[in-house]
Structures are given as C-alpha cells and as structure tokens.
Design a protein around this motif. Structure first.
Motif, short mmCIF file in Angstrom:
data_model
loop_
_atom_site.label_atom_id
_atom_site.label_comp_id
_atom_site.label_asym_id
_atom_site.label_seq_id
_atom_site.Cartn_x
_atom_site.Cartn_y
_atom_site.Cartn_z
N ALA A 203 0.83 -1.21 0.00
CA ALA A 203 0.00 0.00 0.00
C ALA A 203 0.86 1.26 0.00
O ALA A 203 0.57 2.24 -0.71
CB ALA A 203 -0.92 0.00 1.22
N ASN A 207 1.62 3.80 -3.52
CA ASN A 207 1.19 5.20 -3.41
C ASN A 207 2.35 6.16 -3.16
O ASN A 207 2.14 7.34 -2.90
CB ASN A 207 0.14 5.33 -2.29
CG ASN A 207 -1.16 4.67 -2.65
OD1 ASN A 207 -1.99 5.23 -3.34
ND2 ASN A 207 -1.35 3.44 -2.19
N TYR A 209 4.72 6.37 -0.71
CA TYR A 209 5.03 6.83 0.63
C TYR A 209 6.42 6.37 1.04
O TYR A 209 6.85 5.26 0.71
CB TYR A 209 4.03 6.28 1.65
CG TYR A 209 2.65 6.89 1.59
CD1 TYR A 209 2.24 7.81 2.55
CD2 TYR A 209 1.76 6.53 0.58
CE1 TYR A 209 0.97 8.37 2.51
CE2 TYR A 209 0.49 7.08 0.53
CZ TYR A 209 0.10 8.00 1.50
OH TYR A 209 -1.15 8.54 1.45
N PRO A 250 -7.36 7.69 5.01
CA PRO A 250 -7.11 8.80 4.07
C PRO A 250 -7.12 10.17 4.73
O PRO A 250 -6.35 11.05 4.34
CB PRO A 250 -8.26 8.64 3.06
CG PRO A 250 -8.57 7.18 3.09
CD PRO A 250 -8.39 6.76 4.51
N PRO A 255 -2.93 5.56 2.75
CA PRO A 255 -3.73 4.89 1.72
C PRO A 255 -4.69 3.86 2.33
O PRO A 255 -4.47 3.37 3.44
CB PRO A 255 -2.66 4.19 0.86
CG PRO A 255 -1.53 3.94 1.81
CD PRO A 255 -1.52 5.13 2.73
#
Length: 287
Positions: A203, A207, A209, A250, A255
């Motif tokens: 995740a 995204n 991170y 969020p 995420p």
C-alpha cells in the motif's frame, strides 16, 4: 544423615501416611485404608527404611510425627493429588474424542468463542485442542496431519478451503499517536512470512510513501505492545487488538487497505463426525 537421591515412593505407603495424619492414629489409618494395624506399622517401617529418616517418635503410648514426617505428609498430599490428575487425564485420553483446531489470533478471538461454547454443549465428550498461531505455520501443521481443521489467510485447494470471512485491514495506532506527515511512516510489523507485512509495504509503495520499520516482532503480542507504546502504526484487522486503538486512513494521509480473506480447511484424515460438525458450525457462521 544423607538421603538417597533416587528414592521411589510407593503410592500405597504415602496414602497410608496421609491416613495416619488425618485419623491421628495407626489404628484409625488401618480402618481407613482397609488394612490391619500390623500391616500399617510394617508399611511405615518400610517407608522409614526407604527414606533413611525417622518419621515417627514415641510419646507415651502414642506415636507422633517428627518434623521430617510432617514434611513428607505435605508432599504426600501433592503426589497423591497429581496421581489422581494423571489417572483422570489418561482416562480422558482413552475415552474422549479429540478435535485439533488451529486459527490465527485475530480470527480466533473474533469468531471462535461463541462457536466453541455451542460445540461444547453439542459434543460434551469431545476434548478440543486449540492452536493459535500464524497462518503459514498452521497450514504446515495441517499438511503434517497435526490439525483436523484450521482457519487461515492462506487458501489451499488441496484441503478444500472455504472462505468464511472477509475483514478489512486498517492502519492501527495508539489513541494518543499522531502521524507526522513530513516524516517517513513509522511501522510496527510482524516478521516474515506475514501477509499483513506485505499489505503494508504494498500500500505504501504503490502510493509513493516513504516509511521506516521501527519495530519487527515474531508475535502479535509484540506488535500489540509496540503499537500501544506509540512506537508506530501497523496494518492489521481491528479484531487483532484488545486494547483501545485509533484507526487511521485517508483523512490522516494514509492509503486505504484491502479486505483480508480467511478460509477454513479440513485435514485429509479428519472427516470424523465430531470434526465435521465443528467445521459445519464454522462454515455456517461465515460473513
């Protein structure tokens, strides 16, 4: 006098010793254990010879326990009690059917209490052995014939796995924890192999991170402890935690996480009626 280190006590001698203490006399003990008084006397003489310690002393016409005798009486109670427990356990192992059930901790605590309570009422003679562990280990135990049924996040067509629950994974933190969006996400994770570990990495990687693994633990207990201490966040189902936690998402700049599927598997050699009944109960409870 030195005591022999390899003394083997006879249960009948200890039972008679305890009866003497409880009745207060050799005569009373003889009646209680169903022996003659002379047989009781001989038993105690043999016990003294075996231990090399004087257990009784003559006080007038009565025989009283010495301090060593009283010490042995206390241990005799424990030995006789353990003997009864051992015999009861042996009897149960011969007479009872057994079901070996495995489950990851989070699904065990969420799903099994009510099922096991109802199962115990339906099959009172069955002894349940519960193995709570990690899905990869449980699947290995199932394959090795050590489990009759296991719940697992792993799916295996070999064992006819049936999905019983889909539970959302979420980011969990201590109630007081605050995520600093300017810093890498601090993670508290189980070690490999762990599906939740991979969920967290996937995740965050997808995204874009940045993150740092602050704590790695081989057990869920270690993950719980570290999260409660505010050392970082973890990806788990909410049911994996007893203590208060805060769900992040969020709105906190994190995420979303996917659903986690749990499957029930029946062992290849485990199709006995009492095992099948438990499996049917688990399948009937599926979300």
């Amino acid at each position: 006098m030195c005591l022999a280190m390899d003394v083997d006590f006879h249960i009948s001698q200890l039972r008679t010793l305890r009866a003497i203490y409880e009745t207060g006399s050799f005569e009373g003990a003889a009646q209680k254990v169903g022996r003659t008084q002379s047989a009781v006397t001989q038993q105690m003489q043999k016990l003294e010879s075996l231990t090399g310690v004087q257990l009784f002393r003559q006080v007038g016409r009565k025989r009283e326990f010495t301090p060593a005798g009283l010490t042995l009486v206390n241990y005799a109670r424990e030995i006789l009690s353990m003997s009864r427990f051992a015999m009861a356990a042996l009897t149960q192992s011969v007479q009872q059917d057994v079901v070996q059930l495995g489950a990851p901790q989070e699904i065990a605590e969420r799903l099994l209490p009510d099922i096991l309570a109802e199962y115990a009422r339906a099959w009172p003679s069955v002894r349940a052995v519960i193995h709570v562990g990690r899905s990869p280990d449980l699947m290995t135990m199932l394959q090795d014939g050590l489990l009759d049924i296991t719940l697992s996040t792993r799916r295996s067509e070999l064992f006819g796995g049936t999905r019983i629950a889909s539970i959302p994974a979420c980011w969990l933190a201590a109630p007081h924890f605050r995520l600093d969006r300017q810093m890498p996400v601090p993670l508290v994770l189980a070690d490999e192999p762990s599906m939740f570990r991979q969920i967290a990495f996937d995740a965050l990687d997808i995204n874009g991170y940045s993150y740092i693994e602050r704590v790695t633990s081989p057990s869920l207990a270690g993950v719980r402890l570290s999260v409660a201490a505010g050392l970082g966040i973890t990806a788990r189902t909410e049911s994996a935690f007893f203590s208060a936690t805060r769900i992040l998402g969020p709105d906190d700049g994190l995420p979303s996480l996917p659903l986690v599927n749990y499957y029930a598997h029946l062992g290849k050699q485990a199709d006995q009626p009492h095992v099948r009944f438990l499996l049917d109960m688990i399948l009937a409870s599926k979300d």
